[in-house]
Design an enzyme around this catalytic site. Structure first.
Site, PDB file in Angstrom:
ATOM      1  N   TYR A 141      -7.939   4.593  -3.723  1.00 38.62           N
ATOM      2  CA  TYR A 141      -6.740   4.370  -4.313  1.00 38.62           C
ATOM      3  C   TYR A 141      -6.087   5.385  -5.197  1.00 38.62           C
ATOM      4  CZ  TYR A 141      -3.384   1.173  -6.614  1.00 38.62           C
ATOM      5  OH  TYR A 141      -2.115   0.630  -6.991  1.00 38.62           O
ATOM      6  N   GLU A 179      -2.382  -7.629  -1.044  1.00 36.99           N
ATOM      7  CA  GLU A 179      -1.063  -7.067  -1.248  1.00 36.99           C
ATOM      8  C   GLU A 179      -0.189  -6.675   0.015  1.00 36.99           C
ATOM      9  OE1 GLU A 179       0.833  -3.522  -4.170  1.00 36.99           O
ATOM     10  OE2 GLU A 179      -0.913  -4.666  -4.632  1.00 36.99           O
ATOM     11  N   ASP A 205      -3.759  -4.730  -5.066  1.00 33.53           N
ATOM     12  CA  ASP A 205      -4.310  -3.541  -5.894  1.00 33.53           C
ATOM     13  C   ASP A 205      -4.480  -3.597  -7.438  1.00 33.53           C
ATOM     14  OD1 ASP A 205      -3.862  -2.159  -3.594  1.00 33.53           O
ATOM     15  OD2 ASP A 205      -2.085  -1.363  -3.991  1.00 33.53           O
TER      16      ASP A 205
END
Length: 775
Positions: A310, A7, A107
């Protein structure tokens, strides 16, 4: 060859070195770095996207509404600020041919899945691939994600696609309907307007709160209290609605009191759960004063530095597979956490307190145990996250409450206190624990005590509290409006559109007008239930249900709403115009005039120049210049030196700054000098009042010390002749070698920035002096 699509560039680098066991060759394609790795006989290429490489646009047609013919297109072709994404698309297209496996390593959420899916569909020309799933960017997590990769999560990506499509449908069509309504009322306002399926309910929450505050009528009440052993005791009757009753109760009290009852209670306060994104945003706002949107940015930086997991998670759980003991051991090597972590290791406490919320994709936010190089603000947020992580595995804290009941005459009074007996997890979470610590002196039941200082205080009931940036995010989550990653940006958009203002969030007159009109014409836009039902349908897509059905159902509801606009555009337009004009007038009010006590406000002349004038005109001719091509925001405070209002000046592509509007104020005596570095001006400010009361402080109005003044052009409004002459004489004196003008031009020239007088007289005087010297 295997092509891994990530990403973001930093993530691509980490994944490459993790897959390559510390070895990777960095190369470049079209200026975009990519990495080549050889592992177990396979050649692997790791390349990066940079967020969304593709976005939705109208396929063809006019700018009217409704419009549903849309297509995916490169972001660089649709958005002005997305030119930089083109080279990333070109790099992926260049590297894609010949790959025998495409791996999405974006992600693991619906946005990341959609970013990767679009890159595969449109840049690589395939919809087949595999998926890496990870919650932290450590080498161990990334290598495991590569080895254990599964099938491509197409359902997750389609749920993201449906969200984007419906958001586009609602956002574009409703915004066009609003703009068309403004035009139908004959207005030439250049105000950008928008409303969306989440913006609408969010605005409704805040507008209803503002109306609730607006109709609130404050009522007086009285409180009776006294003192014994230097401790405040309040009447157990609570609030008295009549002063006479409070006075009578005080008259029935006596100076000689007795302790009726002493109640002591100990209880355990359990540790808090680890952070999910919303609770992190709320706590960071409370403890560190960081705005929710900024908290997400900082957390993302920490994640990319491999320091935390995350951040876009809804989970408040830490599964055992994370090996929490190993993380604590790593933290024990950091001097900042050594003492707490070693104590925890010695006690063997690795079972965390957990909350109810779960997220199938990611665990709660936690440190990885790895260090990294980050900025000061990121470090502060990291400290909060680490201490929350350690405290959730700590011992319960022991607290004690004490309540003392007192009889004075025939009246009953009570005092209460609380204190911490055993710190428990409080030690781990310091300095972020905020507990009331009130220790009462010793009281014994039946004890006679002297009672003094009887008082009756008059107070008033207070209106409901407004939402803050953090509390409205929490409220949206409770109502299941928006997603954990988008709620902060929704509120920011409402601010940008002029619907909201202030740190204690207030719906502006314009925002209230938008709410009132839409609630009347198309209440569905403001209905939280509509948005919830759409969210539920999109959730079903991720579970394998039909994407097209969710989109078609959303279109049917939107069609019905837009039909209501078609016959009411002019009515809606006039209502919006009224709100816009109220907002403009409110925004222009700067504060009190020091000369007559009238209201000073920013005025724009027919020639387009802005300046400050007084409501007392023509009796009061006070005027002040303002920077041109700049947004002027009142600060709600006056300059300590001269008493005139202070404003915040915001200009495109330049740092905002604060200033007093009086160009002759001594706070500007060094302005224009090349070496001058301006600090907050003035150093001390005091609140100022307007006709409607004290002006609220503008959010983000602080200015950092030592910020250099950038060039600003000021316009001088018309000024009475006597003031012109006095100012011109002063300038001429300075130009002839006298004292320097206290208001040097912001551009560094000799011309003053004041409104009083013109530069011509000073120039003439300087020219005469120069001519005389030559002769």
């Amino acid at each position: 060859m295997k092509l891994v699509i990530c990403e973001k560039p930093k993530v691509a680098e980490k994944i490459a070195y993790a897959i390559g066991r510390g070895k990777a060759v960095r190369k470049s394609a079209n200026g975009v770095p990519y990495y080549e790795v050889d592992r177990d006989g396979a050649h692997i290429v790791v390349v990066s996207a940079v967020g969304h490489l593709y976005t939705l646009r109208q396929a063809e047609g006019s700018g009217g509404y409704p419009v549903y013919n849309i297509e995916w297109a490169p972001s660089s072709e649709v958005e002005k600020d997305a030119d930089y994404t083109k080279k990333y698309v070109d790099a992926i297209k260049k590297l894609a041919p010949g790959a025998d496996e495409y791996i999405c390593a974006c992600d693991y959420d619906i946005e990341g899945s959609l970013i990767g899916y679009n890159a595969l569909r449109f840049a690589c020309g395939t919809e087949a691939g595999s998926r890496m799933k990870f919650s932290a960017l450590t080498s161990e997590d990334l290598e495991a994600a590569y080895l254990e990769r599964g099938k491509l999560d197409v359902e997750n990506a389609l749920a993201g696609e449906a969200r984007h499509i419906l958001d586009w449908f609602y956002g574009i069509n409703l915004s066009r309907a609003l703009m068309a309504s403004i035009r139908s009322a004959g207005a030439s306002y250049r105000q950008t307007m928008s409303i969306g399926r989440v913006q609408g309910p969010a605005l409704a929450i805040l507008a209803k709160k503002e109306k609730e505050i607006g109709v609130f009528v404050s009522k007086p009440y009285w409180e009776l209290w006294c003192k014994a052993k230097d401790t405040r005791f309040d009447s157990v009757r609570g609030r008295f609605e009549r002063k006479e009753d409070a006075t009578a109760a005080m008259g029935a009290s006596a100076a000689d009191g007795s302790v009726e009852k002493v109640e002591r209670k100990e209880w355990l306060q359990a540790p808090p759960p680890p952070f999910d994104l919303t609770s992190l945003q709320v706590e960071a706002h409370r403890a560190l004063g960081i705005a929710p949107a900024r908290t997400l940015e900082l957390a993302q930086t920490l994640y990319e530095a491999s320091m935390i997991s995350y951040p876009r998670t809804s989970s408040q759980k830490l599964p055992a597979k994370l090996n929490l003991k190993r993380i604590v051991e790593s933290l024990s090597k950091n001097p900042a956490y050594e003492k707490i972590a070693k104590a925890q290791l010695a006690e063997g406490r690795f079972a965390p307190a957990e909350g109810k919320k779960e997220d199938p994709a990611h665990p709660a936010i936690h440190p990885t145990g790895q260090g990294g190089q980050v900025g000061e603000k990121e470090t502060r947020l990291y400290d909060l996250i680490v201490k929350r992580f350690l405290s959730c595995m700590g011992k319960p804290a022991k607290r004690e409450t004490l309540k003392v009941s007192l009889l004075s005459g025939t009246e009953h009074y009570a005092a209460s206190g609380s204190r911490t007996v055993e710190q428990g997890w409080f030690d781990s979470y310091a300095p972020y624990v905020k507990m009331d610590e009130i220790t009462l002196p010793s009281f014994v039941e039946g004890e006679r005590v002297a009672v003094t200082g009887f008082r009756v205080d008059e107070k008033k009931t207070q209106p409901p509290r407004r939402y803050t940036a953090a509390s409205i995010i929490s409220e949206l989550e409770k109502m299941n409006l928006g997603t954990k990653a988008t709620r902060a940006s929704v509120i920011e958009t409402l601010f940008k559109r002029g619907y909201l203002e202030g740190e204690s969030i207030r719906a502006t007159p314009f925002g209230l007008a938008v709410y009132d009109l839409l609630a009347k014409v198309a209440p569905e836009i403001m209905d939280e239930e509509l948005t919830k039902s759409i969210e539920e349908e999109m959730g079903k897509i991720a579970d394998g249900e039909n994407e097209k059905k969710a989109i078609e159902d959303g279109k049917k509801v939107l069609d019905a709403i837009l039909k209501k606009f078609a016959g009411n555009e002019k009515e809606i337009g006039f209502g919006l115009l009224s709100g816009l004009r109220q907002k403009d007038f409110s925004d222009s009010m700067l504060g009190k005039c020091v000369k007559c006590g009238g209201e000073l406000r920013a005025i724009r002349s027919r020639a387009g120049k802005q300046f400050v004038g007084c409501s007392g005109y023509p009796d009061c001719k006070a005027t002040y210049p303002l920077p041109q091509e700049a947004k002027i925001m009142p600060l709600g405070k006056a300059c300590e030196k001269c008493g005139t209002p202070m404003v915040r000046v915001i200009r495109k592509a330049k740092k905002p700054f604060e200033m007093c509007i009086d160009p002759m104020c001594e706070t500007k005596k060094n302005w224009g000098q090349p070496s001058y570095q301006r600090s907050v001006a003035p150093a001390v400010a005091k609140p100022i009042a307007s006709a409607a009361g004290t002006l609220p402080a503008t959010p983000h109005a602080s200015v950092k010390p030592n910020v250099a003044v950038s060039p600003t052009t000021l316009a001088a409004p018309a000024v009475p002749a006597p003031l012109k002459k006095a100012a011109a004489k002063k300038k001429a004196t300075a130009a002839a070698g006298g004292a320097p003008s206290p208001a040097a031009d912001l551009r560094g020239k000799s011309a003053p920035i004041g409104a009083q007088g013109s530069n011509r007289e000073a120039k003439r005087a300087a020219k005469k002096k120069k001519t005389g010297e030559k002769k």
